[in-house]
Design an enzyme around this catalytic site. Structure first.
Site, mmCIF file in Angstrom:
data_model
loop_
_atom_site.group_PDB
_atom_site.id
_atom_site.type_symbol
_atom_site.label_atom_id
_atom_site.label_comp_id
_atom_site.label_asym_id
_atom_site.label_seq_id
_atom_site.Cartn_x
_atom_site.Cartn_y
_atom_site.Cartn_z
ATOM 1 C CG ASP A 48 -2.061 -1.071 1.158
ATOM 2 O OD1 ASP A 48 -1.954 -1.839 0.315
ATOM 3 O OD2 ASP A 48 -2.832 -1.246 2.065
ATOM 4 C CG HIS A 88 -11.308 0.582 0.283
ATOM 5 N ND1 HIS A 88 -11.177 -0.826 1.002
ATOM 6 C CD2 HIS A 88 -10.392 1.352 1.153
ATOM 7 C CE1 HIS A 88 -10.295 -0.644 1.619
ATOM 8 N NE2 HIS A 88 -9.845 0.267 1.937
ATOM 9 C CG HIS A 92 -14.858 -0.244 1.390
ATOM 10 N ND1 HIS A 92 -14.253 -0.607 2.603
ATOM 11 C CD2 HIS A 92 -14.836 -1.409 0.798
ATOM 12 C CE1 HIS A 92 -13.760 -1.979 2.458
ATOM 13 N NE2 HIS A 92 -14.056 -2.516 1.432
ATOM 14 C CE LYS A 146 -3.762 -4.456 1.341
ATOM 15 N NZ LYS A 146 -4.520 -3.389 2.009
ATOM 16 C CB CYS A 191 -1.880 -2.994 5.253
ATOM 17 S SG CYS A 191 -3.742 -2.545 5.113
HETATM 18 C C1 VGL Z 1 -4.702 0.430 5.620
HETATM 19 C C2 VGL Z 1 -6.411 1.444 7.088
HETATM 20 C C3 VGL Z 1 -7.272 1.175 6.251
HETATM 21 C C4 VGL Z 1 -3.256 0.200 5.664
HETATM 22 C C5 VGL Z 1 -5.695 0.531 4.864
HETATM 23 O O1 VGL Z 1 -2.793 0.086 4.342
HETATM 24 O O2 VGL Z 1 -2.751 -0.102 6.368
HETATM 25 N N1 VGL Z 1 -4.838 1.239 7.051
HETATM 26 N N2 VGL Z 1 -6.887 0.655 5.197
HETATM 27 ZN ZN ZN Z 2 -8.317 0.797 3.447
#
Ligand code: VGL
Ligand code: ZN
Length: 243
Positions: A48, A88, A92, A146, A191
């Protein structure tokens, strides 16, 4: 030379080699620089590293941009690289705005458990959801998206938050003979942590490269995540540990 001098010499030799063995085995905080050499069975997972999680994005992680040069440099050591994107739908289930009366960083109860509610972030196809422009991973073989089902979040790159829907990443890695993953990216306590812990559950050796991650740290979540990761056998290392 006197007998005790030679005894002192061999004692030093012994202590020296014991210290070296401890470093190699990873006891204590210090580890010899460049002592871990990723091989054909190792994969770098870059979690991410998207505009949404960097300053100017919708859910900025403090210092998030700093992971980019660290990850770019690490990439040269890996034959297998996988990138993930939080991806998302509009509206979402993980967005506070989807739940009447809820504010970001509060929680709600979902069929699969407690869900932290976030600001709207990483909406499919938006610039906010794009990978950071300075991330240079030309040899990455796979991008896993994801959290793309409206009613289910997915912090982990392996298993969605329902605890049963697989993303396909474990199958991909196993089919390619990978048994060890090195997890980097954003955010350490969400994540990255869930990905590293699921990697352990699925039978992989798992490292988190700490200085290639940054955390959200919500109500002590960073310390809690490190405790859970350590308990699960995830190894905490630094980028300089990689050869
Ligand atoms: C994440 C919060 C919401 C992350 C993703 O990548 O850690 N954190 N969505
Ligand atoms: Zn997220």
């Amino acid at each position: 030379m006197p007998a005790n001098a030679s005894a002192e010499f061999s004692r030093r030799l012994f202590l020296g080699s014991t210290a070296a063995a401890c470093l190699v085995a990873g006891f204590g905080a210090a580890r010899a620089a460049g002592s871990i050499k990723p091989d054909a069975k190792s994969a770098l997972i870059v979690v991410d590293v998207q505009n949404c999680f960097i300053d100017g994005g919708t859910l900025p992680v403090k210092g998030g941009a700093a992971v980019v040069p660290v990850i770019n440099k690490l990439a040269a050591s890996f034959q297998n690289i996988v990138v993930t994107q939080d991806w998302h739908t509009p509206g979402h289930a993980s967005f506070a705005s989807t739940h009447a009366g809820k504010k970001p960083f509060e929680t709600t109860s979902m069929p699969y458990g407690t869900q932290v509610l976030w600001p709207d972030h990483c909406v499919q196809g938006s610039d906010d959801a794009a990978l950071h422009k300075d991330l240079k991973l030309p040899t990455a073989g796979l991008i896993i998206r994801k959290g793309f089902r409206k009613d289910v979040d997915s912090y982990s790159a392996f298993v969605e938050a329902d605890g049963k829907t697989m993303t396909g990443l474990a199958g991909y890695l196993k089919e390619r003979g990978v048994d060890t993953v090195f997890v980097t990216g954003l955010a350490t306590d969400f994540c990255v942590a869930w990905t590293a812990m699921d990697a352990r559950k699925l039978g992989f050796t798992a490292y988190v490269i700490e200085d290639a991650t940054r955390a959200i740290d919500l109500n002590g979540s960073l310390a809690a995540a490190w405790k859970q990761m350590t308990d699960a056998g995830v190894k905490r290392i630094q980028a300089s540990d990689i050869a």
